[in-house]
Design a protein around this motif. Structure first.
Motif, mmCIF file in Angstrom:
data_model
loop_
_atom_site.group_PDB
_atom_site.id
_atom_site.type_symbol
_atom_site.label_atom_id
_atom_site.label_comp_id
_atom_site.label_asym_id
_atom_site.label_seq_id
_atom_site.Cartn_x
_atom_site.Cartn_y
_atom_site.Cartn_z
ATOM 1 N N VAL A 192 0.943 -1.159 0.059
ATOM 2 C CA VAL A 192 0.022 -0.192 0.328
ATOM 3 C C VAL A 192 0.747 1.403 0.353
ATOM 4 O O VAL A 192 0.623 2.387 -1.111
ATOM 5 N N PHE A 193 1.631 1.101 0.485
ATOM 6 C CA PHE A 193 2.848 2.765 0.801
ATOM 7 C C PHE A 193 2.879 2.974 -1.174
ATOM 8 O O PHE A 193 3.799 3.437 -0.840
ATOM 9 N N TYR A 194 3.819 2.027 -1.089
ATOM 10 C CA TYR A 194 4.487 2.191 -2.790
ATOM 11 C C TYR A 194 3.753 2.633 -3.482
ATOM 12 O O TYR A 194 3.742 3.409 -4.561
ATOM 13 N N PHE A 195 1.894 1.819 -3.055
ATOM 14 C CA PHE A 195 1.127 2.389 -4.176
ATOM 15 C C PHE A 195 0.314 3.637 -4.498
ATOM 16 O O PHE A 195 0.473 3.976 -4.848
ATOM 17 N N ILE A 196 0.283 4.110 -3.095
ATOM 18 C CA ILE A 196 0.038 5.328 -2.538
ATOM 19 C C ILE A 196 0.640 6.444 -2.956
ATOM 20 O O ILE A 196 -0.031 7.338 -2.869
ATOM 21 N N ILE A 197 2.487 6.213 -3.243
ATOM 22 C CA ILE A 197 3.063 7.000 -3.645
ATOM 23 C C ILE A 197 3.283 7.237 -5.047
ATOM 24 O O ILE A 197 3.626 8.357 -5.827
ATOM 25 N N SER A 198 3.409 6.035 -6.126
ATOM 26 C CA SER A 198 3.574 5.627 -6.878
ATOM 27 C C SER A 198 2.208 6.305 -7.899
ATOM 28 O O SER A 198 2.375 6.256 -9.120
ATOM 29 N N PHE A 199 1.063 6.114 -7.233
ATOM 30 C CA PHE A 199 -0.033 5.245 -8.487
ATOM 31 C C PHE A 199 0.150 7.617 -8.702
ATOM 32 O O PHE A 199 -0.563 8.569 -9.743
ATOM 33 N N PRO A 200 -0.757 8.395 -7.390
ATOM 34 C CA PRO A 200 -0.389 9.850 -7.508
ATOM 35 C C PRO A 200 0.487 10.440 -8.703
ATOM 36 O O PRO A 200 0.230 11.367 -9.065
ATOM 37 N N ARG A 203 -0.325 9.373 -11.973
ATOM 38 C CA ARG A 203 -1.231 10.598 -12.592
ATOM 39 C C ARG A 203 -0.345 11.839 -13.192
ATOM 40 O O ARG A 203 -1.070 12.441 -13.703
#
Length: 218
Positions: A192-200, A203
């Protein structure tokens, strides 16, 4: 399952800080070094530099990043070069991304119409001046989106430094998981940590790409 989350959080945040730091230290080095590699290969007057640089770039692009990391950290000591794990990680990541970014730069510069060079030559400008004042400013607009994508990829690839003992997010997670055996919960949190930084970030790169496309059309 996640009842110990608050106990893990300080260690995971420490690791995340190392991951972010590695990303922001490595990317500027890779950007500058990649541009140097690209210019060495594009400048016909520097063939003595072009061949070694081209060979280095192809070797880096033709081998896995983790192997390059291991080579720098485990093999170089045999020839007297011993690097701290964090330094070895920065060196390996910087060289790897510089090699790929050099190709991005070369593509961006090659995309500039030949007439731009001819216009500079008509004004009696030197090769370096044409590149600096006319070509590079236009090429930057072309290379920004792929550079942004590489920035996001670099953030994720920093996880590889955990294999040589750098206390990044993944390394801290592995320590916590091996001590508590709560692999599912801990690695899910890291996911989750990686995703919430990578996804924004992804985008944001996409939005920037669209804005640049609109600007070019105008």
């Amino acid at each position: 399952m996640f009842e110990n989350f608050l106990e893990w959080l300080p260690k995971l945040l420490d690791g995340l800080g190392v991951t972010v730091m590695l990303t922001f230290v490595t990317m500027p080095i890779a950007l500058i070094l990649g541009l140097v590699f690209a210019l060495c290969r594009l400048d016909g007057s520097k063939k003595m530099l072009a061949w070694p640089v081209a060979a280095l770039v192809e070797i880096i692009r033709g081998t896995p990043l983790i192997l390059q990391l291991f080579y720098i950290y485990f093999v170089l000591p045999y020839v007297g070069i011993r690097l701290d794990p964090l330094v070895a990680g920065v060196v390996a990541l910087s060289l790897n991304y510089a090699a790929y970014l050099s190709e991005v730069y070369r593509s961006g510069i090659a995309a500039i119409d030949r007439s731009q060079w001819e216009a500079g030559q008509a004004l009696s400008m030197r090769h370096g001046a044409i590149l600096q004042r006319i070509v590079l400013p236009q090429a930057i607009r072309i290379v920004i989106p792929p550079v942004g994508n590489y920035f996001v990829s670099l953030f994720k690839d920093t996880a590889l430094v955990s294999t040589i003992g750098v206390a990044d997010l993944l390394f801290q997670g592995r320590l916590l998981a091996s001590a508590s055996f709560e692999y599912f919960a801990i690695f899910t949190v890291i996911f989750v940590f990686y995703f919430i930084i990578s996804f924004p970030a992804m985008r944001g790169v996409r939005a920037l790409d669209l804005q640049l496309e609109k600007g070019i059309r105008r």
